[in-house]
Design a protein around this motif. Sequence first.
Motif, PDB file in Angstrom:
ATOM      1  N   SER A   1      43.438  42.265  37.584  1.00  0.00           N
ATOM      2  CA  SER A   1      44.130  42.963  36.500  1.00  0.00           C
ATOM      3  C   SER A   1      43.244  43.006  35.255  1.00  0.00           C
ATOM      4  O   SER A   1      42.356  42.165  35.085  1.00  0.00           O
ATOM      5  N   PRO A   2      43.471  43.945  34.375  1.00  0.00           N
ATOM      6  CA  PRO A   2      42.673  44.041  33.148  1.00  0.00           C
ATOM      7  C   PRO A   2      42.790  42.795  32.269  1.00  0.00           C
ATOM      8  O   PRO A   2      41.833  42.428  31.584  1.00  0.00           O
ATOM      9  N   ASN A   3      43.935  42.129  32.299  1.00  0.00           N
ATOM     10  CA  ASN A   3      44.101  40.913  31.494  1.00  0.00           C
ATOM     11  C   ASN A   3      43.181  39.800  31.983  1.00  0.00           C
ATOM     12  O   ASN A   3      42.605  39.056  31.181  1.00  0.00           O
TER      13      ASN A   3
ATOM     14  N   VAL B   1      40.299  40.236  33.551  1.00  0.00           N
ATOM     15  CA  VAL B   1      38.931  40.627  33.183  1.00  0.00           C
ATOM     16  C   VAL B   1      38.672  40.304  31.718  1.00  0.00           C
ATOM     17  O   VAL B   1      37.607  39.776  31.363  1.00  0.00           O
ATOM     18  N   MET B   2      39.638  40.589  30.848  1.00  0.00           N
ATOM     19  CA  MET B   2      39.470  40.309  29.419  1.00  0.00           C
ATOM     20  C   MET B   2      39.366  38.807  29.169  1.00  0.00           C
ATOM     21  O   MET B   2      38.512  38.356  28.396  1.00  0.00           O
ATOM     22  N   ALA B   3      40.206  38.016  29.824  1.00  0.00           N
ATOM     23  CA  ALA B   3      40.163  36.562  29.642  1.00  0.00           C
ATOM     24  C   ALA B   3      38.845  35.987  30.133  1.00  0.00           C
ATOM     25  O   ALA B   3      38.250  35.111  29.483  1.00  0.00           O
TER      26      ALA B   3
ATOM     27  N   SER C   1      35.962  37.563  30.294  1.00  0.00           N
ATOM     28  CA  SER C   1      34.913  38.000  29.373  1.00  0.00           C
ATOM     29  C   SER C   1      34.885  37.145  28.118  1.00  0.00           C
ATOM     30  O   SER C   1      33.817  36.701  27.669  1.00  0.00           O
ATOM     31  N   ILE C   2      36.069  36.898  27.550  1.00  0.00           N
ATOM     32  CA  ILE C   2      36.147  36.076  26.343  1.00  0.00           C
ATOM     33  C   ILE C   2      35.716  34.644  26.651  1.00  0.00           C
ATOM     34  O   ILE C   2      35.010  34.010  25.855  1.00  0.00           O
TER      35      ILE C   2
END
Length: 84
Positions: free
Chosen positions: A53-55, A57-59, A61-62
């Motif tokens: 999910s995009p969430n 991927v964002m987590a 990355s951060i």
Amino acid sequence: MALGSAPARGSAAATANLRRRRTTAGGGGANGGGAGGTMLQFYTDDAPGLKISPNVVMAMSIGFIAFVAVLHVMGKLYFARREA
């Protein structure tokens, strides 16, 4: 209006023209043949590979950015302590 030109944007004729368009026309869609279809093929449920999910991927990355920043700070402290 010239012969063969598109109707003005936002007009009733333009709206009707959009409704008449065929979304499953051969050659233009993801199943249109060719080497690999279009970019839309990557965003379907039938696409091969890992589904993330995009969430997530964002987590990730951060988290990676934070990890690299911590390594930089630790490196600065390590070399500052070694020089003193």
